[in-house]
Design an enzyme around this catalytic site. Structure first.
Site, short mmCIF file in Angstrom:
data_model
loop_
_atom_site.label_atom_id
_atom_site.label_comp_id
_atom_site.label_asym_id
_atom_site.label_seq_id
_atom_site.Cartn_x
_atom_site.Cartn_y
_atom_site.Cartn_z
N GLU A 43 0.87 -1.19 0.00
CA GLU A 43 0.00 0.00 0.00
C GLU A 43 0.90 1.23 0.00
O GLU A 43 1.89 1.28 0.72
CB GLU A 43 -0.92 -0.03 1.24
CG GLU A 43 -1.82 1.16 1.40
CD GLU A 43 -2.62 1.53 0.16
OE1 GLU A 43 -3.42 0.71 -0.33
OE2 GLU A 43 -2.43 2.66 -0.33
N ASN A 99 5.67 0.99 -3.31
CA ASN A 99 5.38 0.35 -4.59
C ASN A 99 6.51 -0.64 -4.86
O ASN A 99 7.63 -0.23 -5.13
CB ASN A 99 5.32 1.43 -5.68
CG ASN A 99 5.05 0.84 -7.04
OD1 ASN A 99 4.76 -0.35 -7.17
ND2 ASN A 99 5.13 1.67 -8.07
N ASP A 117 -6.14 1.82 -8.84
CA ASP A 117 -6.46 3.17 -9.34
C ASP A 117 -6.37 3.16 -10.87
O ASP A 117 -5.41 2.63 -11.42
CB ASP A 117 -5.49 4.20 -8.75
CG ASP A 117 -5.63 4.28 -7.23
OD1 ASP A 117 -6.75 4.09 -6.72
OD2 ASP A 117 -4.62 4.54 -6.55
N LYS A 167 -5.74 9.16 -17.57
CA LYS A 167 -5.00 9.92 -18.60
C LYS A 167 -3.84 9.11 -19.14
O LYS A 167 -3.09 8.50 -18.38
CB LYS A 167 -4.45 11.23 -18.00
CG LYS A 167 -5.53 12.23 -17.67
CD LYS A 167 -4.94 13.49 -17.10
CE LYS A 167 -6.04 14.41 -16.65
NZ LYS A 167 -5.62 15.33 -15.59
N ASP A 214 -13.95 -1.49 -11.28
CA ASP A 214 -15.26 -0.90 -11.58
C ASP A 214 -15.09 0.21 -12.62
O ASP A 214 -15.96 1.05 -12.77
CB ASP A 214 -15.91 -0.35 -10.30
CG ASP A 214 -15.00 0.62 -9.55
OD1 ASP A 214 -13.85 0.86 -10.00
OD2 ASP A 214 -15.43 1.16 -8.51
C1 LIG Z 1 -9.39 1.93 -4.96
S1 LIG Z 1 -8.32 1.33 -3.71
C2 LIG Z 1 -8.81 -0.39 -3.61
C3 LIG Z 1 -8.57 -0.96 -2.26
C4 LIG Z 1 -8.75 -2.46 -2.04
N1 LIG Z 1 -7.92 -3.24 -2.94
C5 LIG Z 1 -10.18 -2.91 -2.12
O1 LIG Z 1 -10.53 -3.62 -3.07
O2 LIG Z 1 -10.97 -2.55 -1.22
C6 LIG Z 1 -6.70 1.21 -4.50
C7 LIG Z 1 -5.57 1.18 -3.48
O3 LIG Z 1 -4.33 0.86 -4.13
C8 LIG Z 1 -3.30 1.67 -3.59
N2 LIG Z 1 -2.23 1.69 -4.60
C9 LIG Z 1 -2.19 2.40 -5.76
N3 LIG Z 1 -1.06 2.13 -6.46
C10 LIG Z 1 -0.38 1.20 -5.72
C11 LIG Z 1 0.86 0.52 -5.90
N4 LIG Z 1 1.62 0.70 -6.97
N5 LIG Z 1 1.26 -0.35 -4.93
C12 LIG Z 1 0.50 -0.56 -3.84
N6 LIG Z 1 -0.69 0.06 -3.61
C13 LIG Z 1 -1.12 0.92 -4.54
C14 LIG Z 1 -4.00 2.98 -3.33
O4 LIG Z 1 -3.31 3.78 -2.39
C15 LIG Z 1 -5.37 2.52 -2.80
O5 LIG Z 1 -5.37 2.33 -1.41
#
Ligand SMILES: C[S@@+](CC[C@H](N)C(=O)[O-])C[C@H]1O[C@@H](n2cnc3c(N)ncnc32)[C@H](O)[C@@H]1O
Length: 200
Positions: free
Chosen positions: A62, A89, A112, A116, A148
């Protein structure tokens, strides 16, 4: 305790201290089958996986620190010795973060979308990540994803279809629900479930 976090954090920023832990300190038995979850957020899936799959270790990643601190505290409170969360990451360094050298299951739920084009390199699932996963996932191991975001759904399917090591399959049942999956179900928000098998 609720935590305030920014909606989108740039995964490409530098994570100082991005080092694998001493696996013997975080897991009872680092040799158990190993599951990796990208973007654990509040950790609903990770905590349920830890409880329901005691024969597995799971590592969550995270990039938002308050979420990591909160989830680490919950893992500790629950007394789980088969779950851990990393702040950062880990793309490009997966081998270092895989204690057994084998990724038996990989989960990426509602990453996420970074819609873009100039931000596509910030997406979690990329051709480069699939190259890395292919080296660590044994034949038959499954990469599970949900989104989604309709455009991301099509894009992910395309990226994986172009990779020789992965074959799209009918999504197998998942061991638990993720937090955002529950939100989608509760609000009748459509989402897609996908899965790819590491080809032999
Ligand atoms: C929309 S949330 C989905 C959370 C969870 N997986 C769920 O299904 O409830 C996406 C999460 O991924 C994290 N995130 C984004 N890029 C990431 C990366 N490269 N490595 C780890 N986490 C990441 C974001 O900070 C965010 O908390």
């Amino acid at each position: 305790v609720s935590v305030r976090v920014r909606t989108h954090a740039n995964p490409l920023r530098r994570f100082v201290d991005l080092h694998p832990p001493d696996w013997n300190l975080v897991y009872d038995d680092p040799d158990r089958p190993f599951a990796l979850e990208f973007g654990s957020s509040k950790g609903e899936f990770l905590l349920r996986h830890a409880a329901l799959m005691p024969h597995f270790n799971i590592l969550g990643t995270e990039i938002r620190k308050p979420l990591v601190e909160d989830l680490a505290a919950r893992i500790h409170e629950a007394g789980f010795r088969n779950a851990h969360v990393i702040f950062g990451n880990i793309a490009g360094r997966l081998r270092e973060f895989t204690p057994t050298g084998r990724l038996d299951a990989v989960y990426c739920f509602f990453p996420d979308p970074w819609p873009k084009k100039r931000h596509h390199k910030r997406r979690v699932i990329s051709p480069a990540l699939l190259d890395e996963l292919a080296l660590l996932m044994p034949p038959g191991a499954v990469l599970h994803a949900m989104t989604d975001h309709a455009a991301l759904h099509q894009d992910l399917r395309g990226v994986a279809a172009e990779h020789d090591a992965f074959t799209e399959i009918e999504p197998p049942p998942l061991p638990a629900r993720s937090g955002w999956e529950e939100h989608c179900l509760a609000t009748a928000r459509p989402f897609n479930v996908m899965a790819w098998k590491r080809a032999a």
